[in-house]
Design an enzyme around this catalytic site. Structure first.
Site, short mmCIF file in Angstrom:
data_model
loop_
_atom_site.label_atom_id
_atom_site.label_comp_id
_atom_site.label_asym_id
_atom_site.label_seq_id
_atom_site.Cartn_x
_atom_site.Cartn_y
_atom_site.Cartn_z
N GLU B 54 0.81 -1.22 0.00
CA GLU B 54 0.00 0.00 0.00
C GLU B 54 0.84 1.28 0.00
O GLU B 54 0.42 2.31 -0.53
CB GLU B 54 -0.96 0.00 1.18
CG GLU B 54 -2.10 -1.00 1.06
CD GLU B 54 -1.74 -2.40 1.54
OE1 GLU B 54 -0.55 -2.64 1.88
OE2 GLU B 54 -2.64 -3.27 1.57
N PHE B 116 -11.39 -8.37 13.53
CA PHE B 116 -10.27 -8.71 12.66
C PHE B 116 -9.99 -7.56 11.68
O PHE B 116 -10.89 -7.06 11.03
CB PHE B 116 -10.59 -10.00 11.88
CG PHE B 116 -9.49 -10.37 10.90
CD1 PHE B 116 -8.21 -10.67 11.36
CD2 PHE B 116 -9.73 -10.37 9.54
CE1 PHE B 116 -7.20 -10.97 10.47
CE2 PHE B 116 -8.72 -10.68 8.64
CZ PHE B 116 -7.45 -10.99 9.11
N GLN B 117 -8.76 -7.15 11.62
CA GLN B 117 -8.31 -6.04 10.76
C GLN B 117 -9.04 -4.74 11.04
O GLN B 117 -9.23 -3.93 10.16
CB GLN B 117 -8.40 -6.43 9.28
CG GLN B 117 -7.43 -7.55 8.95
CD GLN B 117 -7.19 -7.76 7.48
OE1 GLN B 117 -8.08 -7.54 6.66
NE2 GLN B 117 -5.99 -8.18 7.13
N LYS B 166 -17.72 -1.77 5.74
CA LYS B 166 -18.12 -2.71 4.69
C LYS B 166 -19.64 -2.72 4.49
O LYS B 166 -20.12 -2.79 3.36
CB LYS B 166 -17.62 -4.11 5.06
CG LYS B 166 -17.65 -5.06 3.88
CD LYS B 166 -16.91 -6.35 4.20
CE LYS B 166 -16.90 -7.27 2.99
NZ LYS B 166 -16.22 -8.55 3.29
N MET B 487 23.96 10.06 2.74
CA MET B 487 23.69 11.28 3.51
C MET B 487 23.94 11.05 4.99
O MET B 487 24.42 11.93 5.70
CB MET B 487 22.25 11.74 3.26
CG MET B 487 21.96 13.14 3.76
SD MET B 487 23.08 14.37 3.06
CE MET B 487 22.11 14.97 1.69
C1 LIG Z 1 12.15 6.12 5.66
C2 LIG Z 1 13.40 6.82 6.03
N1 LIG Z 1 14.25 6.28 6.94
C3 LIG Z 1 15.41 6.92 7.25
C4 LIG Z 1 15.72 8.12 6.67
C5 LIG Z 1 17.02 8.82 7.06
N2 LIG Z 1 17.90 8.93 5.88
C6 LIG Z 1 18.00 10.05 5.13
S1 LIG Z 1 19.00 9.87 3.81
C7 LIG Z 1 19.38 8.28 4.23
C8 LIG Z 1 20.31 7.46 3.40
C9 LIG Z 1 19.84 7.23 2.02
O1 LIG Z 1 20.71 6.35 1.38
P1 LIG Z 1 20.65 6.14 -0.18
O2 LIG Z 1 19.26 5.90 -0.60
O3 LIG Z 1 21.63 5.12 -0.58
O4 LIG Z 1 21.03 7.57 -0.75
P2 LIG Z 1 22.47 8.31 -0.75
O5 LIG Z 1 22.44 9.29 0.36
O6 LIG Z 1 23.52 7.29 -0.58
O7 LIG Z 1 22.51 8.98 -2.08
C10 LIG Z 1 18.71 7.92 5.41
C11 LIG Z 1 18.82 6.60 6.07
C12 LIG Z 1 14.80 8.66 5.75
N3 LIG Z 1 15.01 9.83 5.15
N4 LIG Z 1 13.67 7.98 5.42
#
Ligand SMILES: Cc1ncc(C[n+]2csc(CCOP(=O)(O)OP(=O)(O)O)c2C)c(N)n1
Ligand SMILES: [Mg+2]
Lengths: 178, 590
Positions: B54, B116-117, B166, B487
């Site tokens: 989803e 349920f659900q 439902k 990042m």
């Molecule tokens: C759902 C979610 N979990 C954690 C984060 C924290 N976060 C921001 S950037 C990042 C790393 C992203 O890695 P990648 O997709 O390989 O991109 P890169 O920075 O290497 O280009 C994380 C874990 C987030 N933004 N979203």
């Protein structure tokens, strides 16, 4: 002219938190209270008191009165956020109206032990023009209304009487602009 | 007794969707929405796109909405179906994307019994929707759906959810069409239709007086429609005022135009951030003074008079106090500004802001986006630059995941039209880009849709590649594969003494083989000599493609204003060192 301080005086950076009473007209529909309360808790605003009742059955409107604390900027933000909620018709800070009236109702049950206490209680009740709801041998119930401040003072005064037991309920403030 | 003017709740829903001119719905079935799926089975105006989770449906609906300007629609079942869309609803709320989510609920008489659900859908989604409904009476259903669409798309757009038990899907009632509904104005909050003439006059007067003006444009400009961009371009050309945009504002003004300073903010251009810091007049058009843009608030553009156009009253004076504001729609206001200038024959020829532009051109000489591409390892910046050069002649939509690749995409891919750039800004949702690309491709079947991805983000909604394959959506997933949550690694390097705690993405799949196993196509570039060919190959294939681009693992994204620092305290390269005091303060911020 005042002399210069030998040490610099730090600028007071404490934000001014003010008490405000907000009056909100809403469609009376399921979840509306949860929406408003959720907005306050989610955005970290305070609710000091809250009052909700239907005020127009035909148009299905409720009036919600919220007492809150915050600096002016925060209060304006609260109003703007409230007005974004779909069922909200209007949100008003009563303090910004040129004329508005405020009241709160309080029921106080006082248990006392002796004549002297009874006299003192009667005296305060008289000064504050509170209405006797019920009086039994060692217990009396008063209804007092007015601004929250007035009720606070009454309760403070009662506090000066030693040895009595006080139980109370307050409606929270309600208000109306003219 | 049956009445031929009466329809089941499920049929009413479909009639209302047709009335709303919805032709695409993203969804996933389950017990509590079976009557609706039954109604979908017997019709052909509505194309249902079966996602694989989803979360994919909600991001696809966002991508669809952003790329088409229409409302995106999704359908999910009760319980886990709807809890899976909570992230996407929050994402749409933060980024003001109009979507309508229909969710099934357990039958009315079971609500509250831990059936349920069952879950408290309206309770869970209340803080992450613009509005939501639980429809307990089928006679209210038509009206509710039409109001939901109106609310989602009016004023500041956002997500709206309709929870339908439902039994209500089976119950019968009359259908009320859209044209027979009169909306109650206080519930729609469409913003004022009256242009604030005083605001317009003040603004023009201030422009004439100012020495160092700047336009600061955000996603509100996008949401106001294409005409807002047209009026903005006209105004910028007339006044010769520099313009910077937020992450979401990219494309509202042509990125390659000489007046454009590019993006501002945490990873914004040096010249854009310094111009914001030093300007004497700031004209904010549909931006919200987000912390990623302002940096340290007390040092944000200290000497400017600020004008703010935003349809959302609560965006005014929320983070930054402004001198003048209006809540009227951006298109209407910009139109009035342009016609005020024309009808009063106001001429800006004597006012070329040459000192200001001179200063800006000095800042530009820093070449803050400069990078050194060697002759072996691909620099991620270079990969985006090449992708841009090789696709700019095409009708292209770009979505992204979240991380360094997203910021490099914002910096090096140039957009000349609105709605071409679809990214998760406010919430920063990893896993957004690929399903968003599915949605964008559904809305724009003949365009080139590229998800610029990081390998870690891509893994978060990787299942949706099957959706792309099933519906023959030739989306391109362009992975800047650095084997790191780049990042996160960058922040650890800059703020946590290079202690790379859990940011290495170990046990990565072979993306080429992975593509093949999904019946998509995989391509790969391991070094600079393979880059252009790989990009060209990717574009030429009329099927979903995963391009695995191996890039420099240690590259950082600059410029950067560390959290808690001010605009003029920007780091331009790895040789810049952060002020240690800021570093300590910034650590606690996000
Ligand atoms: C759902 C979610 N979990 C954690 C984060 C924290 N976060 C921001 S950037 C990042 C790393 C992203 O890695 P990648 O997709 O390989 O991109 P890169 O920075 O290497 O280009 C994380 C874990 C987030 N933004 N979203
Ligand atoms: Mg990565």
């Amino acid at each position: 002219m005042s002399s210069t301080s030998v040490y610099p005086t730090p600028i007071n950076t404490f934000k001014q938190s003010k008490r405000s009473v907000l009056s909100v007209i809403v469609d009376n529909e399921p979840g509306i209270l949860a929406r408003i309360v959720g907005l306050f808790s989610g955005r970290g605003y305070n609710i000091e008191a809250l009052n909700v009742t239907v005020v127009d059955v035909k148009k299905n409107l409720s009036r919600i009165t919220i007492e809150t604390l915050g600096e002016e900027k925060v209060i304006s933000q609260i109003i703007a956020q409230l007005e974004k909620l779909v069922p909200v018709h209007s949100a008003t800070n009563l303090a910004y109206l040129s004329e508005s009236y405020e009241a709160e109702i309080c029921l106080v049950k006082i248990e006392f032990e002796n004549e002297e206490q009874d006299q003192k209680i009667l005296n305060f009740a008289d000064i504050y023009r509170s209405r006797t709801v019920q009086k039994r041998q060692n217990v009396v119930v008063y209804e007092i209304s007015g601004t929250s401040e007035r009720i606070n003072k009454f309760l403070d005064d009662l506090d000066t009487i030693g040895g009595i037991k006080v139980e109370l309920v307050r409606s929270g403030p309600i208000g109306l602009g003219i | 007794m049956t009445n031929e003017n009466e329809f089941t709740g499920a049929d009413i829903l479909l009639k209302a969707l047709k009335d709303q001119e919805v032709d695409t719905i993203f969804g996933y079935p389950g017990g509590a929405v079976l009557p609706i799926y039954d109604a979908i089975f017997g019709q052909n105006f509505l194309k249902h796109v079966l996602v694989r989770q989803e979360a994919g449906a909600v991001h696809a609906a966002e991508g669809y909405a952003r790329s088409s300007g229409k409302v995106g629609v999704l359908l999910v079942t009760s319980g886990p179906g709807v809890t899976n869309v909570v992230t996407g609803l929050t994402d749409a709320l933060m980024d003001s994307i109009p979507i309508v989510c229909i969710s099934g609920q357990v039958p009315s008489h079971l609500i509250g019994t831990d059936a349920f659900q069952e879950c408290d859908t309206t309770g869970i989604t209340r803080p992450c929707t613009k509005h939501n409904y639980l429809v307990k009476d089928v006679s209210k259903l038509s009206e509710t759906i039409h109001e939901a669409f109106k609310i989602a798309s009016s004023g500041r757009p956002g997500p709206v959810l309709i929870d339908i038990p439902k039994d209500v899907q089976f119950a019968k009632s009359k259908y009320i069409s859209k044209k027979d509904i009169s909306f109650r104005e206080h519930r729609i909050k469409a913003g004022s239709k009256n242009v604030d003439k005083i605001f317009v006059e003040e603004l023009v007067n201030h422009i004439k007086k100012s020495e160092r003006p700047i336009f600061y444009v955000g996603g509100g400009c996008l949401n106001s429609g294409h005409q807002a961009s047209q009026e903005l371009i006209k105004l910028v050309n007339k006044t010769n005022i520099p313009i910077t945009t937020t992450l979401h504002g990219l494309g509202c003004f042509p990125g390659e135009d000489k007046s454009s300073l590019g993006m501002l903010g945490m990873h914004g251009n040096y010249e854009a951030n310094l111009a914001m810091n030093k300007c004497d007049l700031m004209i904010n058009i549909g931006a919200r003074f987000d912390d990623r843009v302002t940096g340290r608030l007390d040092a944000f553009s200290p000497d400017s008079i600020k004008f703010h156009i935003d349809i959302d009253q609560s965006s005014i004076n929320k983070n930054v106090k402004v001198n003048f504001h209006t809540n009227t729609d951006i298109t209407l206001t910009l139109k009035e500004i342009n016609s005020f200038i024309e009808s009063n024959n106001i001429n800006f020829d004597d006012k070329d802001y040459s000192n200001w532009w001179g200063q800006i051109n000095e800042w530009r000489k820093k070449e803050c986006l400069h990078y050194e591409q060697g002759d072996e390892v691909i620099k991620p910046q270079h990969a985006i630059s090449r992708l841009y050069e090789l696709t700019k002649q095409k009708d292209t939509f770009v979505t992204t995941e979240v991380g360094q690749h997203q910021m490099w995409a914002a910096q090096y891919y140039k957009f000349s039209k609105p709605n071409r750039w679809i990214t998760s800004g406010g919430l920063g949702t990893m896993g957004f880009g690929m399903p968003a690309a599915v949605g964008a491709q559904m809305a724009n079947p003949d365009s080139l849709v590229i998800d610029i991805a990081g390998e870690a983000s891509f893994l978060m909604n990787i299942q949706e590649i099957a959706t792309a394959v099933q519906y023959k959506l030739p989306i391109k997933i362009f992975i800047l594969n650095n084997e790191y949550m780049g990042m996160v690694r960058q922040w650890q390097e800059l703020l946590h003494g290079s202690r790379y705690s859990e940011s290495y993405v170990d046990a990565l799949p072979d993306f080429k083989k992975l593509a093949e196993s999904f019946n998509a196509v995989g391509v790969r570039a391991k070094n600079i000599s393979e880059l252009d060919d790989t990009i060209n190959e990717m574009i030429s294939i009329d099927r979903p493609v995963i391009a695995d681009i191996w890039v420099d693992k240690k590259e950082n994204c600059f410029p950067m204003i560390p959290s808690g620092a001010a605009h003029h305290e920007m780091l331009l390269s790895k040789y810049d060192k952060e002020n240690p005091e800021n570093q300590e303060k910034g650590k606690v911020l996000v």
